[in-house]
Design an enzyme around this catalytic site. Structure first.
Site, PDB file in Angstrom:
ATOM      1  N   LYS A  33       0.593  -1.155  -0.082  1.00  0.00           N
ATOM      2  CA  LYS A  33      -0.245   0.330   0.180  1.00  0.00           C
ATOM      3  C   LYS A  33       0.838   1.102  -0.025  1.00  0.00           C
ATOM      4  O   LYS A  33       2.217   1.265   0.090  1.00  0.00           O
ATOM      5  CB  LYS A  33      -0.958   0.072   1.034  1.00  0.00           C
ATOM      6  CG  LYS A  33       0.061   0.270   2.436  1.00  0.00           C
ATOM      7  CD  LYS A  33      -0.837  -0.521   3.888  1.00  0.00           C
ATOM      8  CE  LYS A  33      -0.233  -0.647   5.098  1.00  0.00           C
ATOM      9  NZ  LYS A  33      -1.140  -0.554   6.265  1.00  0.00           N
ATOM     10  N   TYR A 242      16.599  30.419   7.942  1.00  0.00           N
ATOM     11  CA  TYR A 242      15.232  31.447   9.371  1.00  0.00           C
ATOM     12  C   TYR A 242      15.557  31.974  10.072  1.00  0.00           C
ATOM     13  O   TYR A 242      16.220  30.967  11.146  1.00  0.00           O
ATOM     14  CB  TYR A 242      14.637  30.836   8.563  1.00  0.00           C
ATOM     15  CG  TYR A 242      13.894  30.813   7.015  1.00  0.00           C
ATOM     16  CD1 TYR A 242      13.994  32.437   5.954  1.00  0.00           C
ATOM     17  CD2 TYR A 242      13.552  29.920   6.018  1.00  0.00           C
ATOM     18  CE1 TYR A 242      13.058  32.209   5.088  1.00  0.00           C
ATOM     19  CE2 TYR A 242      12.844  30.036   4.976  1.00  0.00           C
ATOM     20  CZ  TYR A 242      13.170  30.920   3.934  1.00  0.00           C
ATOM     21  OH  TYR A 242      12.674  31.510   3.180  1.00  0.00           O
TER      22      TYR A 242
HETATM   23  C1  LIG Z   1      -0.989  -1.797   6.622  1.00  0.00           C
HETATM   24  C2  LIG Z   1      -1.287  -2.949   6.726  1.00  0.00           C
HETATM   25  C3  LIG Z   1      -0.361  -3.953   7.219  1.00  0.00           C
HETATM   26  C4  LIG Z   1       1.251  -4.199   7.014  1.00  0.00           C
HETATM   27  O1  LIG Z   1       1.438  -3.730   8.173  1.00  0.00           O
HETATM   28  P1  LIG Z   1       3.342  -3.053   8.609  1.00  0.00           P
HETATM   29  O2  LIG Z   1       3.319  -2.976  10.296  1.00  0.00           O
HETATM   30  O3  LIG Z   1       3.352  -2.468   8.254  1.00  0.00           O
HETATM   31  O4  LIG Z   1       4.062  -4.891   8.571  1.00  0.00           O
HETATM   32  C5  LIG Z   1      -1.186  -5.528   7.376  1.00  0.00           C
HETATM   33  N1  LIG Z   1      -2.132  -5.422   7.713  1.00  0.00           N
HETATM   34  C6  LIG Z   1      -2.997  -4.433   7.584  1.00  0.00           C
HETATM   35  C7  LIG Z   1      -4.768  -4.361   7.736  1.00  0.00           C
HETATM   36  C8  LIG Z   1      -2.571  -2.754   7.819  1.00  0.00           C
HETATM   37  O5  LIG Z   1      -3.271  -2.136   7.603  1.00  0.00           O
END
Ligand SMILES: *Cc1c(COP(=O)(O)O)cnc(C)c1O
Length: 344
Positions: A33, A242
C-alpha cells in the site's frame, strides 16, 4: 545531480521477504500500500512476485490497479478497504479481492459481483476496520455460504510483544474463526515475531520488507544522497538560515544541500539531524527550509559533492526517532522530487 538521489535496493526487499517467510511455516504475503511504502509499488511487487510471493495487499482499489499492471493476472491482490462504492468495475475487471468490512460492503459485493472472490476483515478490538462480534454473528452464515478466501484481522499492539492486547486479540480472533474451515490471517511484521500462534495460514508484512522496525533483522533498503549546492565560509558570530536560529561559535564551513521539508525531511528535525560523509556525521544547522538544508562541514577534510541522509549509519528508524515519529512515516513521506534509482 540536481535533486536528491534515492537508491532502493530491490534485492534487500526480496531478502527481507524471504527472511520473514523463514520465520513461519505458513504462506507469506506482502503489503504494498501507499505505493509500496513510498518506494514504488510496481517495482516492489514485481520483485517479490519473482521471489515467490503470490499474495499482495493494498489499502484501496486504485492502488491495486497499479499492482495488477505490474504483476500480471496470476497473483492475488487484496484490498483492505473492501468493496467501496464506485470501485465495482475496478474490482471486477482487474480481479482485485476486497476484504469486506461490513454488512453494507457484503451486500454491495454479492449484488454487484456475485461469485467474485472476496475476504472478510474482522475487528478484534482495534476499532478501525472490519466487522465486530455482533455483526459477524449475524452475517457469518450467509457470508460463509459465498466461500470467502480469507478471514483476517489486524493487531493494534504487535510492536510491543508483552502488551496484553496481543493475547486478547488472538483469543477473540480464534473465537470468531475457529472451526470454520476458511484460511486465516492475523499477523503483519510485528505479529509474525509474536510466534507461531499468531501466524495462521498467511502473514501480511509491510514495513519489515522495506527495512523498518519492528523487524530487527531487516536489511537496509534505502539510501538517500543529497547534492551540495553551495559551500561558504563563515566567521565566528555569523548566523545561518531563517530566524537566525544558528550562530557560528567558531569560523565554520557551511554546505547547503538540496532537500527540505517538501521532500519529507520535516522541520521538526531541526537540532536532531545529521548528514553523513562516509563515516563522518555532520550536523544540520539552522532551520530546515522547504528545499534546502544547511550543514556544518567544518570538520571534514574535503568538500563533499553529496551528503547522505539515509545510509548504513542512519537508517529510516534513526531518522524517525530524531523527529518523534516512526519509520513508516519517514518512508511514506520520501519526496517525489528525488530521483529514484533501483539496484539489485
Ligand atoms: C499496513 C497493514 C499491514 C502491514 O503492516 P506492517 O506493520 O507494515 O507490517 C498489514 N495488515 C493491515 C490490515 C494493514 O493495514
Amino acid at each position: 545531480m540536481a535533486s536528491g538521489q534515492l537508491t532502493i535496493d530491490l534485492s534487500a526487499i526480496a531478502a527481507n521477504w524471504q527472511a520473514l517467510d523463514a520465520l513461519t511455516a505458513c504462506e507469506t504475503g506482502a503489503v504494498v500500500k501507499a505505493d509500496g511504502y513510498g518506494l514504488g509499488a510496481d517495482r516492489v511487487a514485481r520483485t517479490l512476485a519473482h521471489a515467490g510471493c503470490r499474495r499482495f495487499f493494498v489499502a484501496m482499489a486504485s492502488e491495486g490497479a497499479k499492482v495488477r499492471q505490474a504483476v500480471g493476472p496470476g497473483p492475488e491482490i487484496g484490498v483492505f478497504s473492501g468493496h467501496m462504492r464506485g470501485d465495482t468495475d475496478m474490482i471486477g475487471d482487474l480481479m482485485l479481492t476486497p476484504m469486506l468490512n461490513s454488512l453494507d460492503q457484503l451486500t454491495r459485493h454479492f449484488e454487484a459481483l456475485p461469485g467474485h472472490p472476496f475476504g472478510i476483515q474482522l475487528d478484534t478490538g482495534m476499532n478501525r476496520l472490519g466487522m465486530e462480534w455482533d455483526e459477524w454473528v449475524a452475517v457469518a452464515e450467509i457470508a460463509l455460504q459465498q466461500r470467502p478466501i480469507l478471514l483476517m484481522s489486524h493487531l493494534a499492539c504487535a510492536d510491543e510483544p508483552d502488551h496484553p492486547m496481543n493475547a486478547y486479540q488472538l483469543d477473540l480472533f480464534r473465537q470468531m474463526t475457529d472451526g470454520l474451515g476458511v484460511p486465516r490471517s492475523l499477523a503483519a511484521t510485528g505479529g509474525i515475531q509474536l510466534g507461531a500462534d499468531y501466524q495462521f495460514d498467511l502473514t501480511r508484512p509491510g514495513v519489515g520488507l522495506y527495512g523498518g522496525l519492528p523487524f530487527d533483522g531487516a536489511h537496509p533498503v534505502v539510501r538517500l544522497d543529497l547534492p551540495v549546492v553551495q559551500v561558504r565560509e563563515l566567521g565566528e558570530g555569523e548566523v545561518v538560515g531563517y530566524g537566525n536560529s544558528w550562530q557560528a561559535a567558531r569560523p565554520s564551513r557551511i554546505a547547503t544541500v538540496a532537500a527540505g521539508y517538501a521532500d519529507g525531511l520535516p522541520r521538526a528535525l531541526q537540532g536532531g539531524l545529521r548528514l553523513w560523509h562516509g563515516r563522518t556525521p555532520c550536523p544540520a544547522v539552522g532551520r530546515i527550509s522547504m528545499d534546502l538544508i544547511t550543514v556544518d562541514i567544518t570538520d571534514l577534510p574535503e568538500i563533499p559533492e553529496t551528503l547522505a541522509v539515509l545510509d548504513e549509519h542512519q537508517r529510516v528508524d534513526d531518522l524517525a526517532a530524531a523527529c518523534g515519529t516512526i519509520g513508516y512515516e519517514v518512508l511514506t513521506s520520501l519526496g517525489a522530487r528525488y530521483e529514484r534509482r533501483y539496484t539489485g
